[in-house]
Design a protein around this motif. Structure first.
Motif, PDB file in Angstrom:
ATOM      1  N   PRO A  98      -5.914  -1.476  -5.800  1.00 42.50           N
ATOM      2  CA  PRO A  98      -6.507  -1.889  -7.059  1.00 42.50           C
ATOM      3  C   PRO A  98      -7.701  -0.787  -7.684  1.00 42.50           C
ATOM      4  CG  PRO A  98      -6.299  -3.782  -5.636  1.00 42.50           C
ATOM      5  CD  PRO A  98      -5.672  -2.662  -4.971  1.00 42.50           C
ATOM      6  N   ASP A  99      -7.740  -0.625  -8.773  1.00 42.00           N
ATOM      7  CA  ASP A  99      -8.709   0.243  -9.343  1.00 42.00           C
ATOM      8  C   ASP A  99     -10.095  -0.040  -8.786  1.00 42.00           C
ATOM      9  OD1 ASP A  99      -7.413   2.582 -10.441  1.00 42.00           O
ATOM     10  OD2 ASP A  99      -7.479   1.447 -12.430  1.00 42.00           O
ATOM     11  N   ASP A 100     -10.291  -1.381  -8.807  1.00 38.11           N
ATOM     12  CA  ASP A 100     -11.657  -2.128  -8.679  1.00 38.11           C
ATOM     13  C   ASP A 100     -12.157  -1.813  -7.095  1.00 38.11           C
ATOM     14  OD1 ASP A 100     -10.084  -3.925  -8.147  1.00 38.11           O
ATOM     15  OD2 ASP A 100     -11.360  -5.597  -8.705  1.00 38.11           O
ATOM     16  N   GLU A 101     -10.966  -1.562  -6.120  1.00 34.57           N
ATOM     17  CA  GLU A 101     -11.193  -1.420  -4.789  1.00 34.57           C
ATOM     18  C   GLU A 101     -11.026  -0.197  -4.276  1.00 34.57           C
ATOM     19  OE1 GLU A 101      -8.373  -4.045  -2.788  1.00 34.57           O
ATOM     20  OE2 GLU A 101      -8.979  -5.884  -4.216  1.00 34.57           O
ATOM     21  N   ALA A 102     -10.888   0.893  -5.124  1.00 34.41           N
ATOM     22  CA  ALA A 102     -10.405   2.306  -4.649  1.00 34.41           C
ATOM     23  C   ALA A 102     -11.872   2.877  -4.802  1.00 34.41           C
ATOM     24  CB  ALA A 102      -9.651   2.762  -5.782  1.00 34.41           C
ATOM     25  N   GLU A 103     -11.847   3.804  -3.478  1.00 34.15           N
ATOM     26  CA  GLU A 103     -12.952   4.694  -3.180  1.00 34.15           C
ATOM     27  C   GLU A 103     -12.964   5.862  -4.206  1.00 34.15           C
ATOM     28  OE1 GLU A 103     -14.405   5.710   0.775  1.00 34.15           O
ATOM     29  OE2 GLU A 103     -13.099   4.405   1.408  1.00 34.15           O
ATOM     30  N   VAL A 104     -13.878   6.339  -4.499  1.00 39.43           N
ATOM     31  CA  VAL A 104     -13.900   7.719  -5.427  1.00 39.43           C
ATOM     32  C   VAL A 104     -14.627   8.838  -4.477  1.00 39.43           C
ATOM     33  CG1 VAL A 104     -14.925   8.471  -7.425  1.00 39.43           C
ATOM     34  CG2 VAL A 104     -14.347   6.051  -7.392  1.00 39.43           C
ATOM     35  N   THR A 150     -14.755  23.278 -12.364  1.00 42.69           N
ATOM     36  CA  THR A 150     -15.500  21.936 -12.090  1.00 42.69           C
ATOM     37  C   THR A 150     -15.037  21.171 -11.150  1.00 42.69           C
ATOM     38  OG1 THR A 150     -16.170  20.330 -13.755  1.00 42.69           O
ATOM     39  CG2 THR A 150     -13.962  20.847 -13.751  1.00 42.69           C
ATOM     40  N   THR A 151     -15.991  20.283 -10.795  1.00 40.68           N
ATOM     41  CA  THR A 151     -15.839  18.954  -9.983  1.00 40.68           C
ATOM     42  C   THR A 151     -15.675  17.887 -10.413  1.00 40.68           C
ATOM     43  OG1 THR A 151     -16.988  20.327  -8.564  1.00 40.68           O
ATOM     44  CG2 THR A 151     -16.956  17.921  -8.194  1.00 40.68           C
ATOM     45  N   ILE A 152     -14.781  16.959 -10.352  1.00 43.10           N
ATOM     46  CA  ILE A 152     -14.668  15.626 -10.955  1.00 43.10           C
ATOM     47  C   ILE A 152     -14.502  14.511  -9.915  1.00 43.10           C
ATOM     48  CG2 ILE A 152     -13.420  16.549 -13.080  1.00 43.10           C
ATOM     49  CD1 ILE A 152     -10.689  15.740 -11.631  1.00 43.10           C
ATOM     50  N   GLU A 153     -14.493  13.423 -10.144  1.00 45.53           N
ATOM     51  CA  GLU A 153     -14.386  12.166  -9.321  1.00 45.53           C
ATOM     52  C   GLU A 153     -13.013  11.626  -9.386  1.00 45.53           C
ATOM     53  OE1 GLU A 153     -16.862   9.214 -10.772  1.00 45.53           O
ATOM     54  OE2 GLU A 153     -18.721  10.277  -9.578  1.00 45.53           O
ATOM     55  N   VAL A 154     -12.148  11.554  -8.158  1.00 45.73           N
ATOM     56  CA  VAL A 154     -10.795  11.145  -8.225  1.00 45.73           C
ATOM     57  C   VAL A 154     -10.838  10.070  -7.134  1.00 45.73           C
ATOM     58  CG1 VAL A 154      -8.704  11.913  -7.512  1.00 45.73           C
ATOM     59  CG2 VAL A 154     -10.100  13.478  -8.244  1.00 45.73           C
ATOM     60  N   LYS A 155     -10.106   8.916  -7.720  1.00 42.36           N
ATOM     61  CA  LYS A 155     -10.040   7.673  -6.984  1.00 42.36           C
ATOM     62  C   LYS A 155      -8.775   7.972  -5.996  1.00 42.36           C
ATOM     63  CE  LYS A 155     -11.736   4.247 -10.658  1.00 42.36           C
ATOM     64  NZ  LYS A 155     -11.292   3.236 -11.460  1.00 42.36           N
ATOM     65  N   GLU A 156      -8.955   7.181  -4.903  1.00 39.98           N
ATOM     66  CA  GLU A 156      -8.069   7.092  -3.588  1.00 39.98           C
ATOM     67  C   GLU A 156      -6.694   6.828  -4.170  1.00 39.98           C
ATOM     68  OE1 GLU A 156      -8.751   4.692  -0.349  1.00 39.98           O
ATOM     69  OE2 GLU A 156      -9.761   3.009  -1.543  1.00 39.98           O
ATOM     70  N   ASN A 157      -6.650   6.152  -5.132  1.00 42.53           N
ATOM     71  CA  ASN A 157      -5.118   5.495  -5.758  1.00 42.53           C
ATOM     72  C   ASN A 157      -4.715   6.405  -6.877  1.00 42.53           C
ATOM     73  OD1 ASN A 157      -6.924   4.956  -7.751  1.00 42.53           O
ATOM     74  ND2 ASN A 157      -6.314   2.712  -8.019  1.00 42.53           N
ATOM     75  N   GLU A 158      -5.272   7.566  -6.973  1.00 45.61           N
ATOM     76  CA  GLU A 158      -4.870   8.542  -7.873  1.00 45.61           C
ATOM     77  C   GLU A 158      -4.324   9.990  -7.232  1.00 45.61           C
ATOM     78  OE1 GLU A 158      -6.593   9.921 -12.278  1.00 45.61           O
ATOM     79  OE2 GLU A 158      -7.945   9.594 -10.518  1.00 45.61           O
TER      80      GLU A 158
END
Length: 196
Positions: free
Chosen positions: A96-102, A112-120
């Protein structure tokens, strides 16, 4: 009867007229403007984006997954059901998005540097930024989307490949990854469009 000398004379006269007209009009040919790219872009704009691999792509074995699923479903049994549940449990996109680390991922070529979730996946994250990153099958069955993690070490130290049917341990030890099925597990720098 026609005099042969008159026939030869008329033939020579007509030939001379044809050559004269050809030379006076010019012999240079000017090609027309190439509009093939414009037509392709116009046609591509009318085709809706899909979630499944398009036919005739460069994927090896594209489309074979559905046939295998039918065959496994026909066999039935507890082993197939357990395997399906285990495969679903390994899928990082199910987090779930609310539990995914970034994680902070530097896309070197994009600057550029971006934030990527562990579920993406790395590919999805780049596309959300509006970047035109290379891909074909989106299933880990080709190397069109490959990239290289430049921080050194094995790519599995930085990402989890949900499915990977193309890269061996040797390529992954050099940092190569398939961005369409690679989910981040750490911060790193990525060179997109690099293949082994």
């Amino acid at each position: 009867m026609v005099d042969p000398l008159l026939g030869i004379g008329l033939g020579a006269l007509f030939t001379l007229i044809a050559v004269t007209l050809h030379v006076t009009r010019g012999t240079e040919w000017t090609p027309t403007e190439d509009i093939s790219e414009e037509i392709l872009e116009r046609r591509a704009a009318t085709v809706a984006e899909t979630d499944f691999p398009e036919p005739m792509n460069r994927a090896i074995g594209a489309g074979g997954g559905a046939a295998g699923a039918v065959a496994a479903g026909e066999a039935g049994g507890e082993l197939e059901e357990a395997g399906a549940e285990e495969a679903a449990g390994d899928d990082p996109s199910a987090i779930p998005d609310d539990e995914a680390e970034v994680f902070e991922i530097e896309y070197v070529k994009e600057g550029t540097t971006i934030e990527v979730k562990e579920n993406e996946t790395l590919l999805e994250a780049g596309e959300e930024e509006g970047w035109d990153l290379p891909y074909a099958c989106r299933q880990g069955q080709c190397i069109s989307c490959s990239g290289q993690i430049t921080d050194g070490g094995h790519s599995e130290d930085y990402v989890v490949h949900h499915t990977n049917e193309m890269l061996g341990d040797e390529e992954m030890s050099e940092g190569y990854t398939l961005t369409c099925v690679a989910y981040p597990t750490a911060d790193f720098s990525l060179q997109t469009g690099e293949s082994p």
